[in-house]
Design a protein around this motif. Sequence first.
Motif, PDB file in Angstrom:
ATOM      1  N   PRO A   8      -7.999  -5.655  -7.327  1.00 19.84           N
ATOM      2  CA  PRO A   8      -6.929  -4.724  -7.698  1.00 19.84           C
ATOM      3  C   PRO A   8      -6.627  -4.670  -9.189  1.00 19.84           C
ATOM      4  CG  PRO A   8      -6.310  -5.962  -5.750  1.00 19.84           C
ATOM      5  CD  PRO A   8      -7.576  -6.579  -6.255  1.00 19.84           C
ATOM      6  N   ASP A  61      -7.999  -3.806   0.284  1.00 19.89           N
ATOM      7  CA  ASP A  61      -8.332  -3.192  -0.999  1.00 19.89           C
ATOM      8  C   ASP A  61      -9.780  -3.443  -1.437  1.00 19.89           C
ATOM      9  OD1 ASP A  61      -5.865  -2.015  -1.457  1.00 19.89           O
ATOM     10  OD2 ASP A  61      -5.039  -3.796  -2.392  1.00 19.89           O
ATOM     11  N   ALA A  78       0.813  -2.287  -9.865  1.00 16.78           N
ATOM     12  CA  ALA A  78       1.702  -1.675  -8.880  1.00 16.78           C
ATOM     13  C   ALA A  78       2.189  -2.706  -7.870  1.00 16.78           C
ATOM     14  CB  ALA A  78       0.982  -0.537  -8.165  1.00 16.78           C
ATOM     15  N   HIS A 109      -5.101   5.656  -5.248  1.00 17.77           N
ATOM     16  CA  HIS A 109      -3.999   5.835  -4.286  1.00 17.77           C
ATOM     17  C   HIS A 109      -3.329   7.177  -4.524  1.00 17.77           C
ATOM     18  CE1 HIS A 109      -3.626   2.016  -2.100  1.00 17.77           C
ATOM     19  NE2 HIS A 109      -4.064   1.426  -3.196  1.00 17.77           N
ATOM     20  N   ASP A 148      -1.872   5.790 -16.337  1.00 12.85           N
ATOM     21  CA  ASP A 148      -2.489   5.018 -15.263  1.00 12.85           C
ATOM     22  C   ASP A 148      -2.206   3.521 -15.420  1.00 12.85           C
ATOM     23  OD1 ASP A 148      -3.988   4.542 -12.990  1.00 12.85           O
ATOM     24  OD2 ASP A 148      -5.909   4.522 -14.047  1.00 12.85           O
ATOM     25  N   LEU A 153      -4.805   2.803 -10.141  1.00 13.52           N
ATOM     26  CA  LEU A 153      -3.820   3.217  -9.149  1.00 13.52           C
ATOM     27  C   LEU A 153      -3.799   4.732  -9.028  1.00 13.52           C
ATOM     28  CD1 LEU A 153      -1.350   2.456  -7.302  1.00 13.52           C
ATOM     29  CD2 LEU A 153       0.055   3.088  -9.264  1.00 13.52           C
ATOM     30  N   CYS A 183       2.247   1.661  -3.426  1.00 13.69           N
ATOM     31  CA  CYS A 183       1.199   2.153  -4.329  1.00 13.69           C
ATOM     32  C   CYS A 183       1.024   3.663  -4.207  1.00 13.69           C
ATOM     33  CB  CYS A 183      -0.128   1.456  -4.029  1.00 13.69           C
ATOM     34  SG  CYS A 183      -0.248  -0.224  -4.656  1.00 13.69           S
ATOM     35  N   SER A 212      -3.145  -0.436 -13.148  1.00 19.60           N
ATOM     36  CA  SER A 212      -3.999  -1.023 -12.114  1.00 19.60           C
ATOM     37  C   SER A 212      -3.224  -1.132 -10.803  1.00 19.60           C
ATOM     38  CB  SER A 212      -4.477  -2.407 -12.545  1.00 19.60           C
ATOM     39  OG  SER A 212      -3.390  -3.326 -12.542  1.00 19.60           O
ATOM     40  N   ILE A 213      -3.971  -1.283  -9.709  1.00 20.61           N
ATOM     41  CA  ILE A 213      -3.332  -1.520  -8.412  1.00 20.61           C
ATOM     42  C   ILE A 213      -2.561  -2.834  -8.445  1.00 20.61           C
ATOM     43  CG2 ILE A 213      -3.799  -2.009  -5.979  1.00 20.61           C
ATOM     44  CD1 ILE A 213      -6.052   0.033  -6.093  1.00 20.61           C
ATOM     45  N   ARG A 252      -9.129   1.243 -13.877  1.00 24.65           N
ATOM     46  CA  ARG A 252      -7.805   1.571 -14.418  1.00 24.65           C
ATOM     47  C   ARG A 252      -7.955   2.192 -15.801  1.00 24.65           C
ATOM     48  NH1 ARG A 252      -8.016  -4.148 -15.414  1.00 24.65           N
ATOM     49  NH2 ARG A 252      -7.894  -4.548 -17.656  1.00 24.65           N
ATOM     50  N   SER A 258       1.914   6.104  -7.259  1.00 28.88           N
ATOM     51  CA  SER A 258       0.819   6.890  -7.813  1.00 28.88           C
ATOM     52  C   SER A 258       1.165   8.376  -7.824  1.00 28.88           C
ATOM     53  CB  SER A 258      -0.461   6.665  -7.008  1.00 28.88           C
ATOM     54  OG  SER A 258      -1.502   7.490  -7.471  1.00 28.88           O
ATOM     55  N   THR A 296       0.831  -1.202   0.000  1.00 30.13           N
ATOM     56  CA  THR A 296       0.000   0.000   0.000  1.00 30.13           C
ATOM     57  C   THR A 296       0.864   1.249   0.000  1.00 30.13           C
ATOM     58  OG1 THR A 296      -1.786  -1.156   1.154  1.00 30.13           O
ATOM     59  CG2 THR A 296      -1.799   1.242   1.254  1.00 30.13           C
TER      60      THR A 296
END
Length: 454
Positions: free
Chosen positions: A175, A167, A146, A184, A140, A180, A124, A142-143, A402, A128, A121
């Motif tokens: 995620p 999440d 990351a 974040h 951009d 992201l 991230c 996606s989480i 995303r 970000s 986290t």
Amino acid sequence: MASASSAPSVIVIGAGISGIAAAKTLHDAGVKDIVILEATSHVGGRMRKAEIGGHTVELGANWYLSGGPVPNPIAEIASKLNLKYTLTDNGNLSSNTYKQQGGLYPKEAVEAAQKATAARTDFCAKFSQALNSGAKEDDDISILAAHRLSGSLPETPLERVVEYMNDELTDGEPPELTSLKNVHPRTIGPDHGPLAHFVADPRGYEAIPQYVGEQFLSSINGDPRLQLNKVVREITYTENMVVVQTEDGSTYQANYVIISVSIGVLQSDLIQFKPQLPMWKRVAIADFSMAVYSKIFFQFPHKFWPTGPGTETFLYAHIQRGYYPVWQHLDNEIPGSNILMVTVTYDEAKRMEQLSDKELQAEAMGVLRKMFGEKIPEPESVLTHRWFSDRFYRGSHSNWPRGYSQDRHDKLGAAVGPVYFTGEHLHKKYFGWVSGAYLAGIDTAKSLLKSLEK
């Protein structure tokens, strides 16, 4: 059909917190010719209470935050109403995380998974911020991407359920689907505060939008400007006029309309626009995400789960991600109720909606018997709401996907002639939250007021 001279200046579609806040803002500014059309029989939208075993629970929105540097208007209203709440305690999950076949994980193993999740986290948030400082619209990721870049991915059921709690339980989607750059670092907690108020009041969370409505309506149940059970099916608009038709054959005419339905409803065929909305608007609507976050309540004849400090929330780590993962007993909120609540999201929530209550009960009891033994009793009552299947909502709250740019989000909120849009999905920081819905309603009304001034 009403004549132009007798028509309201503004029609508001939807009596959730966004629609009610928008209508109040217009009223306070002197625009009193308003009619609010609500498809259901209650004011509150996805703030919706129900009863199980004589106790009030929240099917939709349940929490609000306080204690931060940015005042939360929802917390302020709740304080005025003296709305009953408890502070949710998630601080002892390391002692309350169960294996798939039963038994608790060692505390040290859960703490190690929590530490790895916290490190991801933190990565991230920093990554970000680096992306945003570069400020290319297509930067951009996606989480999940990351997480990969951080060099650490959750692999075991334990690691996945801890990440889920961090999440997916907030975003409503996994995620790999979530932006992201726009999620974040998470701002809702640092802004509004760390105190998670779990509404546990017989009046329900819906008392908040009802209170807002009572500030400008003569009565929630009697003011002709609020019309319930009016399902809007068609909106015809020109440059300076809007005609709205409802399922029961009623017709309403106004100079403007504010649409406060969920992004899920906008993506469905419930409301037809004539002429069709322009392509840039339709793309912006189609490309945003509507998550599904569903709670299932079980009332038992007696308790069989741990109680006392540090036991309120517990996790179940199944190899199938999101399979009845997050449980909460309501002993703190409703003493003596013997109610357990489990939360499921995304595909599992959609799958769950296809099951009968009896099938739901069988699956959930299979999980509970793994955790607490075969001899636990069957529940006396089961309660849930199938948000995705409900044509008036089509999900629980929005999520920023995303690759969805800020420019496209601006278009999502932009008016099309006299047709204005509002809702939690339009707030750039607090999308998916009640405070975001409330603030978006006010912002949309202020934008419309500028048009009226012209």
